[in-house]
Design an enzyme around this catalytic site. Sequence first.
Site, PDB file in Angstrom:
ATOM      1  CB  SER A 119      -8.867  13.441 -48.685  1.00  0.00           C
ATOM      2  OG  SER A 119      -9.873  12.633 -49.177  1.00  0.00           O
TER       3      SER A 119
ATOM      4  CG  ASN B 124      -2.026  -1.363   1.251  1.00  0.00           C
ATOM      5  OD1 ASN B 124      -1.654  -1.950   0.327  1.00  0.00           O
ATOM      6  ND2 ASN B 124      -2.341  -1.529   2.362  1.00  0.00           N
TER       7      ASN B 124
ATOM      8  CD  GLU C 134      -8.883  18.385 -38.654  1.00  0.00           C
ATOM      9  OE1 GLU C 134     -10.077  17.753 -38.814  1.00  0.00           O
ATOM     10  OE2 GLU C 134      -7.889  18.049 -39.785  1.00  0.00           O
TER      11      GLU C 134
ATOM     12  CE  LYS D 100     -10.180  18.664 -47.620  1.00  0.00           C
ATOM     13  NZ  LYS D 100     -11.084  18.078 -46.955  1.00  0.00           N
TER      14      LYS D 100
ATOM     15  CE  LYS E  50      -0.526   1.207  -9.812  1.00  0.00           C
ATOM     16  NZ  LYS E  50      -1.773   1.294  -9.234  1.00  0.00           N
TER      17      LYS E  50
ATOM     18  CG  HIS F  58     -18.318  37.968 -29.396  1.00  0.00           C
ATOM     19  ND1 HIS F  58     -19.446  37.695 -28.318  1.00  0.00           N
ATOM     20  CD2 HIS F  58     -17.906  39.252 -28.585  1.00  0.00           C
ATOM     21  CE1 HIS F  58     -19.560  38.472 -27.267  1.00  0.00           C
ATOM     22  NE2 HIS F  58     -18.532  39.443 -27.495  1.00  0.00           N
TER      23      HIS F  58
ATOM     24  CD  GLN G 120      -4.823  -3.279  -9.432  1.00  0.00           C
ATOM     25  OE1 GLN G 120      -4.099  -3.824  -8.680  1.00  0.00           O
ATOM     26  NE2 GLN G 120      -5.502  -4.186 -10.048  1.00  0.00           N
TER      27      GLN G 120
ATOM     28  CG  ASN H 107      -7.805  17.195 -44.702  1.00  0.00           C
ATOM     29  OD1 ASN H 107      -8.379  18.129 -45.369  1.00  0.00           O
ATOM     30  ND2 ASN H 107      -8.032  16.065 -45.208  1.00  0.00           N
TER      31      ASN H 107
HETATM   32  N1  ARG Z   1      -1.490  -3.549  -7.688  1.00  0.00           N
HETATM   33  C1  ARG Z   1      -1.852  -2.854  -6.472  1.00  0.00           C
HETATM   34  C2  ARG Z   1      -2.529  -1.384  -6.957  1.00  0.00           C
HETATM   35  O1  ARG Z   1      -1.951  -0.916  -7.731  1.00  0.00           O
HETATM   36  C3  ARG Z   1      -0.802  -2.753  -5.357  1.00  0.00           C
HETATM   37  C4  ARG Z   1      -1.357  -2.674  -4.010  1.00  0.00           C
HETATM   38  C5  ARG Z   1      -2.122  -3.752  -3.586  1.00  0.00           C
HETATM   39  N2  ARG Z   1      -2.330  -4.058  -2.274  1.00  0.00           N
HETATM   40  C6  ARG Z   1      -2.917  -4.791  -1.638  1.00  0.00           C
HETATM   41  N3  ARG Z   1      -3.097  -4.878  -0.344  1.00  0.00           N
HETATM   42  N4  ARG Z   1      -3.610  -5.563  -2.350  1.00  0.00           N
HETATM   43  O2  ARG Z   1      -3.031  -0.625  -6.125  1.00  0.00           O
END
Ligand code: ARG
Length: 459
Positions: A278, A111, A291, A284, A326, A157, A323, A286
Site C-alpha cells: 500500500s 466472408n 483479487e 500492508k 474479434k 455456507h 466483425q 496485499n
Molecule cells: N473485416 C471483416 C470482418 O472482420 C472481414 C469480412 C468483411 N466482409 C465483407 N463482405 N465486408 O468481419
Amino acid sequence: MAEKPWGGRFGERTDRKVEEFTESISFDRRLFEHDVRGSIAHVQMLAKVGLVTSDECAQIVRGLTDIKAEITAGNFPFVLEREDIHMHIEAALIDRLGDVGRKLHTARSRNDQVATDVKLWTRDALDRTDLGLIALQKAFVAAAERHRDLILPGYTHLQRAQPVLAPHYFLAYVEKLARDRSRLADCRKRLNVLPLGAAAMAGTTLPIDRHHVASALGFEGVAANSMDVSSDRDFAVESVFVLTMIAEHLAGWAEEWVLWSTQEFSFLALPDKLCTGSSIMPQKKNPDVLELIRGRSARVIGALTTFLVLLKGLPLAYNRDLQEDKEPLFDAFDTVEACLDLASLVVDGATLRADRIAARLDEGFLDATTLMEHLIGQGIPQRTAHEVIGHLVALCVQQNIHRLADLPDADFVKAHPKLGPGTKDLLGVENAVKAFKSYGSTAPKEVEAQLKGWKERLS
Ligand code: ARG
C-alpha cells in the site's frame, strides 16, 4: 489513396469517417499468421484443380511467406484505407506480383476467409489454454503432495462443516479444471470444420476441392452448407463460454484464498514476490494477484454477454456485425491465459500454515457429523441420531465447551445409551477423517488413490 479491391463500382472516395468507423486492422492484424496459412492452403488447392499454374502458386506462396516475415519483423505498413488484415495481405501480394497476386482471391470471399482465420486462431488459442489448464492441475497436485497429511476445516455456507484432508481440497480444483478441459475438447471438435469455399454465401461455380484445403489446414470436416457457415460463430461463443467457466472456477478459488490470507483466517502464506503493498499503510501486504484473478472474470463474462447479444437476431450469412467478434474473443483468451499462468505461480508459491490451521481445528464441532453417523451405524434412525448429537452440541454451546470430547461421559450416555464408553475415541478431527469410507470422500485411502491417479494422468 490505396485502391480498394472492391472499388470497381464506386464513383467517389470513401469518406474518411466511414473508413475509420469500419476498419478492423487495428485489432485483426493479430490474425496475420492464420490468414497466410489459410491463403497458402487455398492457393495450393487452386493449383491442384488447375485454377492457377504451379508456377503461379509457387510465386504466391513465396510472396505470402515474405509478407508474413515482414509483419513478424514489424516492418509492414498498416494503413486505414486497407480496412482489415485480409485486404492488407492481399494488396501487399498484388503490389509484389501484379496479375499473379490478383488470382489469390479466386473462389473465395472475405466472408469465408475471415471465418476460417478466426477458427484457426481460436483452435490455437484453445490448445494454448489447454496447456495452461494442465499446468494449473499439476500445480494443485504438487500442492496436494506438499500438504499430504494436513487436515483442513471444510466449510459449507462458509461455516465450519467437516474435516477434510488438504489433498482432497486441492484435488477438488483439479476436478473442476478437468471438466474445463473436457468442455474445451468438445468445443474444439465442433469448431474443427472448414468454412473456406463457402465463398460469399452460395458456394462457387468454380471446380474447387474443399476437402483438400480441410486436410491441409488440419480440419476434420468441411462445412456442408454455404449459407450457414459464414454467419456461424457458434465456435466463438462456445469457446468464450468455456473460458467463462474457467474464469468462474478461478474466481471462486481466488476468493477463497483472499479470505485464507487474511489475519482472521491466517491459513495461507504468500511469498512477498507474489504480493503488493500500500502506498500509505507501510505494514500492508496485499493479495492483489488473487483479487485481480477474481476481478478479471468480469471481463470474460462480459465477453460472453457481448457475443450472445451480438449474434442474437442476425440474418443468415455474413453481416458486418460479425466483425465485432474479434475483440471480445481475443480479450477473453488473453485474460484467461494470463489468469491461468498467474494462478499456477500462486499455487506453486503458496504454503498452507499448518500450525495456524491445526491450532483451531477443535473449533466448530467438525466431528459432530461423524459421531451422528456412528449412531446411525448402530441402527439408530438418522433423524433421531441428528437430534441426539444436536442436543450434545447445544450442551457444549451453553457451557462454553469447545469440543464434544470435553463433555463428561455421563452426558453422552444420557443423550443416547449407545454412546457408551469408547465414544470419545471416535472424536477429534483425526478420528473423524479416518472414519470416512465412501468413494470420493476424504477417507485417507480414497484420497491417496485419487492423488495417485491424478499423478499418473498428468505425467
Ligand atoms: N473485416 C471483416 C470482418 O472482420 C472481414 C469480412 C468483411 N466482409 C465483407 N463482405 N465486408 O468481419
